[in-house]
Design a protein around this motif. Structure first.
Motif, PDB file in Angstrom:
ATOM      1  N   ALA A  89      19.594  19.409 -15.162  1.00 41.34           N
ATOM      2  CA  ALA A  89      21.297  19.448 -15.050  1.00 41.34           C
ATOM      3  C   ALA A  89      21.562  18.650 -13.782  1.00 41.34           C
ATOM      4  O   ALA A  89      21.333  19.152 -12.526  1.00 41.34           O
ATOM      5  N   ASP A  90      22.495  18.477 -13.943  1.00 35.77           N
ATOM      6  CA  ASP A  90      23.798  17.666 -13.257  1.00 35.77           C
ATOM      7  C   ASP A  90      24.575  19.618 -12.558  1.00 35.77           C
ATOM      8  O   ASP A  90      24.599  19.990 -13.333  1.00 35.77           O
ATOM      9  N   ASP A  91      24.373  19.565 -10.966  1.00 34.03           N
ATOM     10  CA  ASP A  91      24.948  21.451 -10.281  1.00 34.03           C
ATOM     11  C   ASP A  91      25.757  20.500  -9.415  1.00 34.03           C
ATOM     12  O   ASP A  91      25.875  21.000  -8.533  1.00 34.03           O
ATOM     13  N   PRO A  92      27.279  21.019  -9.432  1.00 35.08           N
ATOM     14  CA  PRO A  92      27.980  20.699  -8.757  1.00 35.08           C
ATOM     15  C   PRO A  92      28.091  21.487  -7.611  1.00 35.08           C
ATOM     16  O   PRO A  92      28.637  21.665  -6.468  1.00 35.08           O
ATOM     17  N   ASN A  93      27.237  22.851  -8.020  1.00 34.59           N
ATOM     18  CA  ASN A  93      27.108  23.992  -6.418  1.00 34.59           C
ATOM     19  C   ASN A  93      25.729  24.239  -6.106  1.00 34.59           C
ATOM     20  O   ASN A  93      25.399  24.659  -4.918  1.00 34.59           O
ATOM     21  N   TYR A  94      25.064  23.167  -5.872  1.00 35.06           N
ATOM     22  CA  TYR A  94      24.170  22.746  -5.309  1.00 35.06           C
ATOM     23  C   TYR A  94      23.663  22.026  -4.495  1.00 35.06           C
ATOM     24  O   TYR A  94      23.778  21.058  -4.333  1.00 35.06           O
ATOM     25  N   SER A  95      23.602  22.207  -3.005  1.00 33.35           N
ATOM     26  CA  SER A  95      23.438  21.255  -2.214  1.00 33.35           C
ATOM     27  C   SER A  95      22.823  21.469  -0.806  1.00 33.35           C
ATOM     28  O   SER A  95      21.999  22.154  -1.095  1.00 33.35           O
ATOM     29  N   GLY A  96      22.152  20.975  -0.043  1.00 32.82           N
ATOM     30  CA  GLY A  96      21.553  20.493   1.211  1.00 32.82           C
ATOM     31  C   GLY A  96      21.750  20.860   2.425  1.00 32.82           C
ATOM     32  O   GLY A  96      22.307  19.657   2.211  1.00 32.82           O
ATOM     33  N   LEU A 130      22.626  18.470  -4.801  1.00 31.51           N
ATOM     34  CA  LEU A 130      21.913  18.486  -5.090  1.00 31.51           C
ATOM     35  C   LEU A 130      21.824  18.829  -7.081  1.00 31.51           C
ATOM     36  O   LEU A 130      22.696  18.569  -7.373  1.00 31.51           O
ATOM     37  N   ASP A 131      20.583  18.558  -7.736  1.00 30.09           N
ATOM     38  CA  ASP A 131      20.705  18.988  -8.679  1.00 30.09           C
ATOM     39  C   ASP A 131      20.246  19.708  -9.426  1.00 30.09           C
ATOM     40  O   ASP A 131      17.957  20.217  -8.707  1.00 30.09           O
ATOM     41  N   GLY A 132      19.817  20.429 -10.346  1.00 31.22           N
ATOM     42  CA  GLY A 132      19.307  21.948 -10.566  1.00 31.22           C
ATOM     43  C   GLY A 132      18.426  21.575 -12.342  1.00 31.22           C
ATOM     44  O   GLY A 132      18.674  20.884 -12.458  1.00 31.22           O
ATOM     45  N   SER A 133      18.563  23.337 -12.034  1.00 33.90           N
ATOM     46  CA  SER A 133      18.409  23.422 -14.069  1.00 33.90           C
ATOM     47  C   SER A 133      19.895  23.897 -14.452  1.00 33.90           C
ATOM     48  O   SER A 133      20.441  25.035 -14.281  1.00 33.90           O
ATOM     49  N   ASN A 134      20.062  24.181 -15.854  1.00 40.85           N
ATOM     50  CA  ASN A 134      21.256  24.404 -15.821  1.00 40.85           C
ATOM     51  C   ASN A 134      20.704  25.980 -17.179  1.00 40.85           C
ATOM     52  O   ASN A 134      19.914  26.102 -17.127  1.00 40.85           O
ATOM     53  N   ASN A 187      26.620  15.111 -16.550  1.00 44.94           N
ATOM     54  CA  ASN A 187      28.128  14.462 -16.428  1.00 44.94           C
ATOM     55  C   ASN A 187      28.177  13.755 -16.047  1.00 44.94           C
ATOM     56  O   ASN A 187      29.963  13.232 -15.563  1.00 44.94           O
ATOM     57  N   GLY A 188      27.373  12.774 -14.930  1.00 38.99           N
ATOM     58  CA  GLY A 188      27.873  12.118 -14.474  1.00 38.99           C
ATOM     59  C   GLY A 188      28.157  12.730 -12.244  1.00 38.99           C
ATOM     60  O   GLY A 188      29.123  11.770 -11.995  1.00 38.99           O
ATOM     61  N   GLU A 189      28.266  13.752 -12.400  1.00 42.17           N
ATOM     62  CA  GLU A 189      28.262  14.148 -10.716  1.00 42.17           C
ATOM     63  C   GLU A 189      27.783  13.201  -9.685  1.00 42.17           C
ATOM     64  O   GLU A 189      26.770  13.817  -9.965  1.00 42.17           O
ATOM     65  N   ARG A 190      28.448  12.968  -8.355  1.00 42.48           N
ATOM     66  CA  ARG A 190      27.805  12.015  -7.667  1.00 42.48           C
ATOM     67  C   ARG A 190      27.429  13.359  -6.757  1.00 42.48           C
ATOM     68  O   ARG A 190      27.702  14.129  -6.447  1.00 42.48           O
ATOM     69  N   ASP A 191      26.558  12.710  -5.588  1.00 44.23           N
ATOM     70  CA  ASP A 191      25.495  13.715  -5.140  1.00 44.23           C
ATOM     71  C   ASP A 191      25.861  12.923  -3.934  1.00 44.23           C
ATOM     72  O   ASP A 191      24.809  11.944  -3.553  1.00 44.23           O
ATOM     73  N   GLY A 192      26.293  13.696  -3.528  1.00 45.50           N
ATOM     74  CA  GLY A 192      26.941  12.787  -2.173  1.00 45.50           C
ATOM     75  C   GLY A 192      26.361  13.412  -0.297  1.00 45.50           C
ATOM     76  O   GLY A 192      25.064  14.027  -0.559  1.00 45.50           O
ATOM     77  N   GLY A 214       0.955  -1.685  -0.259  1.00 44.05           N
ATOM     78  CA  GLY A 214       0.032   0.106   0.114  1.00 44.05           C
ATOM     79  C   GLY A 214       0.745   1.151   0.147  1.00 44.05           C
ATOM     80  O   GLY A 214      -0.115   2.361  -0.306  1.00 44.05           O
ATOM     81  N   ILE A 215       1.951   1.407   0.293  1.00 44.43           N
ATOM     82  CA  ILE A 215       3.095   2.620  -0.101  1.00 44.43           C
ATOM     83  C   ILE A 215       3.791   2.039  -1.136  1.00 44.43           C
ATOM     84  O   ILE A 215       4.781   1.166  -1.278  1.00 44.43           O
ATOM     85  N   ASN A 216       4.085   3.743  -1.670  1.00 42.03           N
ATOM     86  CA  ASN A 216       4.467   4.009  -3.446  1.00 42.03           C
ATOM     87  C   ASN A 216       5.266   5.114  -2.961  1.00 42.03           C
ATOM     88  O   ASN A 216       5.146   5.745  -2.649  1.00 42.03           O
ATOM     89  N   LEU A 217       6.903   4.295  -2.567  1.00 43.57           N
ATOM     90  CA  LEU A 217       8.044   5.862  -2.242  1.00 43.57           C
ATOM     91  C   LEU A 217       8.499   6.011  -3.815  1.00 43.57           C
ATOM     92  O   LEU A 217       8.871   4.739  -4.596  1.00 43.57           O
ATOM     93  N   VAL A 218       8.432   7.636  -3.932  1.00 46.37           N
ATOM     94  CA  VAL A 218       8.916   7.808  -4.931  1.00 46.37           C
ATOM     95  C   VAL A 218      10.023   8.982  -4.651  1.00 46.37           C
ATOM     96  O   VAL A 218       9.742   9.542  -4.259  1.00 46.37           O
ATOM     97  N   GLY A 219      11.595   8.229  -5.377  1.00 46.09           N
ATOM     98  CA  GLY A 219      12.567   9.788  -4.878  1.00 46.09           C
ATOM     99  C   GLY A 219      13.031   9.649  -5.647  1.00 46.09           C
ATOM    100  O   GLY A 219      13.374   9.788  -6.744  1.00 46.09           O
ATOM    101  N   GLN A 220      13.798  11.345  -5.610  1.00 42.77           N
ATOM    102  CA  GLN A 220      14.990  11.896  -7.332  1.00 42.77           C
ATOM    103  C   GLN A 220      15.946  11.495  -6.195  1.00 42.77           C
ATOM    104  O   GLN A 220      16.736  12.666  -5.969  1.00 42.77           O
ATOM    105  N   GLY A 221      16.465  10.379  -6.745  1.00 46.94           N
ATOM    106  CA  GLY A 221      18.279   9.761  -6.074  1.00 46.94           C
ATOM    107  C   GLY A 221      18.318   9.387  -5.083  1.00 46.94           C
ATOM    108  O   GLY A 221      17.144   8.571  -4.488  1.00 46.94           O
ATOM    109  N   GLY A 222      19.786   8.876  -4.569  1.00 44.57           N
ATOM    110  CA  GLY A 222      19.423   8.416  -2.891  1.00 44.57           C
ATOM    111  C   GLY A 222      19.443   9.300  -1.978  1.00 44.57           C
ATOM    112  O   GLY A 222      18.447  10.506  -1.831  1.00 44.57           O
ATOM    113  N   LEU A 223      20.002   8.632  -1.016  1.00 41.86           N
ATOM    114  CA  LEU A 223      20.065   9.102   0.420  1.00 41.86           C
ATOM    115  C   LEU A 223      20.387  10.729   0.321  1.00 41.86           C
ATOM    116  O   LEU A 223      20.757  11.656  -0.433  1.00 41.86           O
TER     117      LEU A 223
END
Length: 657
Positions: free
Chosen positions: A265-272, A255-259, A217-222, A71-80
């Motif tokens: 697009a990947d955004d190496p300067n976007y963080s939370g 995080l990722d955002g808009s170019n 561009n393969g940028e990882r979201d740590g 009954g629960i559907n988890l919808v994620g935008q990436g990992g942790l």
């Protein structure tokens, strides 16, 4: 006088008996009724994820632990760290209420009060109780789809004489430079007991964007996360207890955002950064020879989220968003054991009053159009829940609650349920019906910027729903419970859904109004097989039809089919192997094209993820474990444009002295 002093000393804590009952009697459920009740007598669809489940299956986050729950559907935008929403029985992501030891922790500063399931780690938890179906008559706003109670670890309670000290911990490492550690201890000294624990996790993570996108561009979201918890309890005499809990956690993540072309697009300067403080002081005492348990609880929780983005050659997005949401309140809760009469026995009445102050202090958006929410609201509620057992086989439950929130019409919710035991055919039949509501969020009522206008006149979203289900044990191979089959049919109708529309003002100004309705029905089918003492496997199939009642179109991100298959294999007394297969069918979403552009509405293909946990008990106190995630390296997109984290492997050891 002595009883009066003990009652006063019990100070700030309501319903403390809830978590105690959960610890002492694992098969007793409190979240579904507010009264400690054996699981087979609860008139609701429930799932309990124990500490043993968490460790054997290698669950690392709250989102992972809930993926196999029917009954629960988890919808994620990436990992942790990525935004992860839960759609319970087809309801909206803001229609699942999350509690921590019975206290609501949905962030008051989010646009609709939705909980982010991608943030919480599990090192401090003892169990997770999931109740599906309307639960507003118990807990108030937001529980249209269900309620999830996170029950923290607890030390052995104090008693006359004796000392106890029991440390525990784990350390693990693996793919993506992941390092995870957890260390804590429980203890008891005379009438006092305590628990302290801390957890830390650091990982380079993976790229959240789908590899098909030309803008990646393969940028990882740590991700880096830490959490600590301290618990101190005092049991001066049997039946009276005072307890305090403090918990803190902080996560930092990419995080990722808009170019520059406004493409995903990947955004190496976007963080939370996501931080939460939680604390409560609660106490209880028993009166009338133990027939009446009464208690008072004071609680406070504060969420602080900040998202920062600086411009770079590939992305022009700029952000410095700060959200602060808090909830502070008092609960007075009671449980009274009632005498039997005629064919009725095991009567119990739970009643109480709760008051909370919710606040949002947020500033977000682009410099040209900053959204400001500096608002608060008071919520006061009274509730009562009654249950009896008739003819030693029919359990009856009724609940009623009245909520009053600053600025709009009060909400009255109710719930009725029954469970009929049929031992002649090794079955139980349950049925329940109820109502629920979600109060408009502070953002929806008071959020303003150049293009958004809050609407203080919003009404509460409301739902009416029912369910019917049964469980049947089947004897095979000389085993009385070689198989258990279960089915549940559910239906709900939601009105006054809040949506954003063009305001009758000059320019492009939008506001929130109650314009939408939804019709939802579906089924949860389950089969558990226990053909041998060393093997148990469970398959769950959830079918959901969730439609806009005005347009008859499927609601976004609600797959029609979700199937989970779990197993527990014990080939030797020291080894446990726990595989999980998760299949999610296609759903409707707004599509991100291969060029990263935001496209029209369409179908998102389904996908399958295979996970594996294995635990080997090396000694009586030390275990070795392995956690494999997405072993098939599925590139499935739960949300269009965001991909399931790739294959990873973690190995580690844990101890409990």
């Amino acid at each position: 006088m002595r009883h009066l002093s003990l009652f006063l000393a019990s100070g700030l804590a309501a319903l403390a008996s809830q978590s105690h009952a959960q610890q002492a009697i694992p098969d007793t459920i409190v979240t579904a009724t507010r009264i400690p009740t054996p699981a087979e007598r609860v008139p609701a669809a429930i799932t309990v994820i124990t500490r043993q489940d968490i460790e054997e299956r290698g669950y690392q986050s709250l989102a992972e632990a809930l993926t196999a729950v029917p009954g629960i559907n988890l919808v994620g935008q990436g990992g942790l760290g990525g935004q992860t929403s839960a759609f319970t029985r087809g309801t909206n992501s803001s229609h699942t209420l999350v509690l921590l030891d019975g206290v609501p922790i949905n962030d008051a500063s989010t646009p609709a009060g939705a909980f982010n399931f991608g943030q919480d780690l599990l090192g401090n938890l003892d169990r997770i109780e999931v109740v599906r179906g309307p639960a507003a008559s118990l807990y108030g706003s937001a529980a249209l789809g269900g309620a999830i109670n996170l029950v923290t670890r607890q030390a052995p309670q104090g008693g006359p004489g004796g000392k106890v000290f029991a440390p525990f911990g784990e350390v693990a490492g693996g793919s993506n430079s992941t390092i995870r550690g957890n260390l804590g201890a429980t203890g008891r000294v005379e009438a006092f007991d305590y628990l302290v624990s801390g957890q830390s996790l650091s990982t380079r993570g993976s790229n959240a964007l789908a590899p098909r996108l030309q803008t990646t561009n393969g940028e990882r979201d740590g991700f880096r996360g830490q959490s600590t918890m301290a618990r101190l309890g005092w049991t001066p005499v049997e039946g009276s207890r005072l307890e305090g809990i403090v918990q803190w956690r902080q996560n930092n993540f990419g995080l990722d955002g808009s170019n520059n072309a406004f493409r995903q697009a990947d955004d190496p300067n976007y963080s939370g950064e996501d931080r939460r403080w939680f604390g409560q002081l609660r106490g209880e005492t028993r009166l009338l020879d133990g027939a009446w348990t009464t208690g008072l609880r004071g609680f406070t929780t504060e969420d602080r989220r900040r998202y920062v983005n600086r411009p770079n050659p590939g992305a022009s997005g700029i952000a410095d968003d700060l959200y602060r949401g808090s909830r502070t309140g008092l609960d007075w809760g009671n449980t009274v054991r009632l005498p039997g009469f005629g064919a009725f026995a095991d009567g119990a009445l739970a009643f109480g009053v709760t008051h909370a102050l919710e606040e949002s202090r947020s500033l977000s958006g682009s410099p040209a159009s900053r959204t400001r929410v500096f608002a608060q609201q008071h919520v006061t509620a009274g509730y009562a829940s009654l249950q009896y057992r008739a003819w030693e086989r029919l359990d009856l439950t009724a609940g009623l609650r009245q909520d009053s929130t600053t600025g709009f019409t009060d909400a009255t919710t109710w719930q009725l349920g029954a469970v009929l035991a049929l031992p002649e055919v090794a079955s139980r039949l349950r049925i329940s019906a109820g109502t629920a509501f979600r109060a408009p969020s502070l953002y929806e009522r008071f959020g303003t910027n150049a293009s958004t206008l809050g609407n203080p006149a919003l009404k509460a979203e409301r739902s009416t729903g029912w369910e019917i289900g049964a469980d049947t044990d089947v004897a095979l191979f000389g085993r009385p419970r070689a198989a258990t089959a279960s089915w549940t049919f559910f239906q709900s109708r939601i009105t006054n859904l809040i949506n954003s529309v063009r305001a009758p003002l000059p320019g492009f100004v939008f506001t929130s109004v109650n314009v939408d309705r939804a019709d939802i029905h579906g089924a949860e089918l389950g089969l558990t097989l226990r053909p041998a003492p060393w093997l148990e496997t469970t398959a769950n199939w959830t079918i959901t039809e969730a439609e806009d009642a005005i347009t008859d179109r499927r609601l976004l991100r609600r797959p029609e089919h979700v199937v989970s298959i779990t197993a527990r294999v014990v080939p030797t007394p020291r080894l446990v192997i726990a595989p999980t297969v998760l299949f999610t069918g296609r759903s409707s979403d707004f599509l991100i094209t291969n060029t990263g552009d935001f496209g029209s509405r369409g179908a998102v293909r389904g996908g399958t993820v295979v996970n594996l946990g294995a635990t080997y008990k090396a000694t009586e106190v030390v275990s070795l474990f392995l956690e494999g995630r997405n072993l098939g390296n599925s590139r499935w997109e739960p949300t269009s444009g965001y991909v399931t984290p790739g294959r990873s492997l973690l190995v580690g050891t844990r101890f409990a002295l």
